[in-house]
Design a protein around this motif. Structure first.
Motif, PDB file in Angstrom:
ATOM      1  N   ILE A  27     112.565  -4.223 128.872  1.00  0.00           N
ATOM      2  CA  ILE A  27     111.058  -3.920 128.293  1.00  0.00           C
ATOM      3  C   ILE A  27     110.227  -4.111 130.214  1.00  0.00           C
ATOM      4  O   ILE A  27     111.408  -4.916 130.769  1.00  0.00           O
ATOM      5  CB  ILE A  27     110.508  -4.764 127.545  1.00  0.00           C
ATOM      6  CG1 ILE A  27     110.082  -5.917 127.514  1.00  0.00           C
ATOM      7  CG2 ILE A  27     110.478  -3.923 125.955  1.00  0.00           C
ATOM      8  CD1 ILE A  27     108.563  -6.982 126.403  1.00  0.00           C
ATOM      9  N   SER A  28     109.625  -3.654 130.618  1.00  0.00           N
ATOM     10  CA  SER A  28     109.116  -4.221 131.390  1.00  0.00           C
ATOM     11  C   SER A  28     107.186  -5.010 130.809  1.00  0.00           C
ATOM     12  O   SER A  28     106.685  -3.451 130.116  1.00  0.00           O
ATOM     13  CB  SER A  28     108.611  -2.709 132.351  1.00  0.00           C
ATOM     14  OG  SER A  28     108.027  -2.955 133.639  1.00  0.00           O
ATOM     15  N   ILE A  29     107.403  -5.648 132.077  1.00  0.00           N
ATOM     16  CA  ILE A  29     106.307  -6.468 131.957  1.00  0.00           C
ATOM     17  C   ILE A  29     105.083  -6.616 132.975  1.00  0.00           C
ATOM     18  O   ILE A  29     105.567  -6.829 134.286  1.00  0.00           O
ATOM     19  CB  ILE A  29     105.990  -8.342 131.555  1.00  0.00           C
ATOM     20  CG1 ILE A  29     106.674  -7.779 129.888  1.00  0.00           C
ATOM     21  CG2 ILE A  29     104.831  -8.252 131.388  1.00  0.00           C
ATOM     22  CD1 ILE A  29     107.351  -9.242 129.681  1.00  0.00           C
ATOM     23  N   ASN A  30     103.927  -5.980 133.113  1.00  0.00           N
ATOM     24  CA  ASN A  30     103.625  -5.657 134.719  1.00  0.00           C
ATOM     25  C   ASN A  30     102.651  -7.328 134.605  1.00  0.00           C
ATOM     26  O   ASN A  30     102.415  -7.755 133.769  1.00  0.00           O
ATOM     27  CB  ASN A  30     102.523  -4.234 134.159  1.00  0.00           C
ATOM     28  CG  ASN A  30     101.585  -4.790 133.404  1.00  0.00           C
ATOM     29  OD1 ASN A  30     100.683  -5.656 132.921  1.00  0.00           O
ATOM     30  ND2 ASN A  30     101.433  -3.835 132.598  1.00  0.00           N
ATOM     31  N   ASP A  31     102.240  -7.064 136.044  1.00  0.00           N
ATOM     32  CA  ASP A  31     101.794  -8.716 136.673  1.00  0.00           C
ATOM     33  C   ASP A  31     100.654  -8.750 135.600  1.00  0.00           C
ATOM     34  O   ASP A  31     100.911 -10.207 135.651  1.00  0.00           O
ATOM     35  CB  ASP A  31     101.111  -8.147 138.141  1.00  0.00           C
ATOM     36  CG  ASP A  31     102.292  -8.351 138.600  1.00  0.00           C
ATOM     37  OD1 ASP A  31     103.568  -8.753 138.326  1.00  0.00           O
ATOM     38  OD2 ASP A  31     102.348  -8.337 139.387  1.00  0.00           O
ATOM     39  N   ALA A  32      99.607  -8.364 134.703  1.00  0.00           N
ATOM     40  CA  ALA A  32      98.300  -8.513 134.435  1.00  0.00           C
ATOM     41  C   ALA A  32      98.433  -8.523 133.623  1.00  0.00           C
ATOM     42  O   ALA A  32      97.814  -9.536 132.618  1.00  0.00           O
ATOM     43  CB  ALA A  32      97.669  -6.747 134.455  1.00  0.00           C
ATOM     44  N   ASP A  33      99.477  -7.935 132.635  1.00  0.00           N
ATOM     45  CA  ASP A  33     100.149  -8.403 131.016  1.00  0.00           C
ATOM     46  C   ASP A  33     100.613  -9.684 130.820  1.00  0.00           C
ATOM     47  O   ASP A  33     100.462 -10.763 130.326  1.00  0.00           O
ATOM     48  CB  ASP A  33     101.026  -7.576 130.827  1.00  0.00           C
ATOM     49  CG  ASP A  33     100.427  -6.380 129.681  1.00  0.00           C
ATOM     50  OD1 ASP A  33      98.659  -6.260 129.999  1.00  0.00           O
ATOM     51  OD2 ASP A  33     100.638  -4.786 130.241  1.00  0.00           O
ATOM     52  N   ALA A  34     101.679 -10.020 132.187  1.00  0.00           N
ATOM     53  CA  ALA A  34     102.345 -11.764 132.729  1.00  0.00           C
ATOM     54  C   ALA A  34     101.293 -13.020 132.305  1.00  0.00           C
ATOM     55  O   ALA A  34     101.583 -13.934 131.943  1.00  0.00           O
ATOM     56  CB  ALA A  34     103.321 -11.489 133.804  1.00  0.00           C
ATOM     57  N   ALA A  35     100.258 -12.548 133.608  1.00  0.00           N
ATOM     58  CA  ALA A  35      99.073 -13.416 133.661  1.00  0.00           C
ATOM     59  C   ALA A  35      98.826 -13.786 132.207  1.00  0.00           C
ATOM     60  O   ALA A  35      98.503 -14.368 131.784  1.00  0.00           O
ATOM     61  CB  ALA A  35      98.242 -12.861 134.414  1.00  0.00           C
ATOM     62  N   LYS A  36      98.067 -12.655 131.214  1.00  0.00           N
ATOM     63  CA  LYS A  36      97.611 -13.166 129.963  1.00  0.00           C
ATOM     64  C   LYS A  36      98.884 -13.730 128.822  1.00  0.00           C
ATOM     65  O   LYS A  36      98.043 -13.882 127.701  1.00  0.00           O
ATOM     66  CB  LYS A  36      97.610 -11.733 129.172  1.00  0.00           C
ATOM     67  CG  LYS A  36      96.191 -10.881 130.289  1.00  0.00           C
ATOM     68  CD  LYS A  36      96.087  -9.894 129.596  1.00  0.00           C
ATOM     69  CE  LYS A  36      95.512  -9.280 130.151  1.00  0.00           C
ATOM     70  NZ  LYS A  36      94.546  -7.621 130.149  1.00  0.00           N
ATOM     71  N   LEU A  37     100.053 -13.839 128.846  1.00  0.00           N
ATOM     72  CA  LEU A  37     100.984 -14.271 128.352  1.00  0.00           C
ATOM     73  C   LEU A  37     100.997 -15.558 128.222  1.00  0.00           C
ATOM     74  O   LEU A  37     101.838 -16.607 129.128  1.00  0.00           O
ATOM     75  CB  LEU A  37     102.585 -13.741 128.222  1.00  0.00           C
ATOM     76  CG  LEU A  37     101.883 -11.686 127.942  1.00  0.00           C
ATOM     77  CD1 LEU A  37     103.179 -11.420 128.610  1.00  0.00           C
ATOM     78  CD2 LEU A  37     101.612 -11.327 127.129  1.00  0.00           C
ATOM     79  N   LEU A  38     100.275 -16.207 127.943  1.00  0.00           N
ATOM     80  CA  LEU A  38     100.142 -17.938 128.472  1.00  0.00           C
ATOM     81  C   LEU A  38     100.778 -18.704 127.131  1.00  0.00           C
ATOM     82  O   LEU A  38     100.882 -19.802 127.191  1.00  0.00           O
ATOM     83  CB  LEU A  38      98.472 -18.470 128.488  1.00  0.00           C
ATOM     84  CG  LEU A  38      97.830 -18.079 129.851  1.00  0.00           C
ATOM     85  CD1 LEU A  38      96.730 -18.149 129.617  1.00  0.00           C
ATOM     86  CD2 LEU A  38      98.884 -18.153 129.942  1.00  0.00           C
TER      87      LEU A  38
END
Length: 102
Positions: A27-38
């Motif tokens: 899969i691909s995880i964009n930077d904006a989504d990655a920043a929310k995966l806490l």
């Protein structure tokens, strides 16, 4: 080839984690989504939202969390009890454990 790595709140360890998840699940995880995966729960739910549905008879959410926890245990040196679904990933990947970006 030049690769730009944004370290964000989780640092290089977080970037490496996101890249490993992308590779493992194709899969691909964009930077904006990655920043929310806490937390592991948020990461697990995100991965499950990106992968195709299946007719598996096992709980895929629990399986994904267990795979993530196993990887964190192997590479981070934490105790198993320290990694629960709501554990903060930035806490697990504290600044003292992050590698310096050169």
């Amino acid at each position: 080839m030049v690769v730009t790595v944004k370290t964000g709140a989780m640092g290089l360890g977080g970037v490496e984690l996101v890249m490993a998840v992308e590779d493992a699940f194709s899969i691909s995880i964009n930077d904006a989504d990655a920043a929310k995966l806490l937390t592991p729960r948020l990461l697990t739910d995100y991965v499950l939202s990106k992968v195709t549905t299946t007719t598996a008879t096992v709980c895929l959410t629990q399986r994904a969390f267990n795979l993530l926890r196993r990887s964190l245990l192997r590479h981070g040196g934490w105790k198993r009890s320290e990694i629960i679904p709501d554990t903060s990933l930035p806490v697990l990947l504290s600044k003292k454990l992050r590698r310096e970006v050169i």
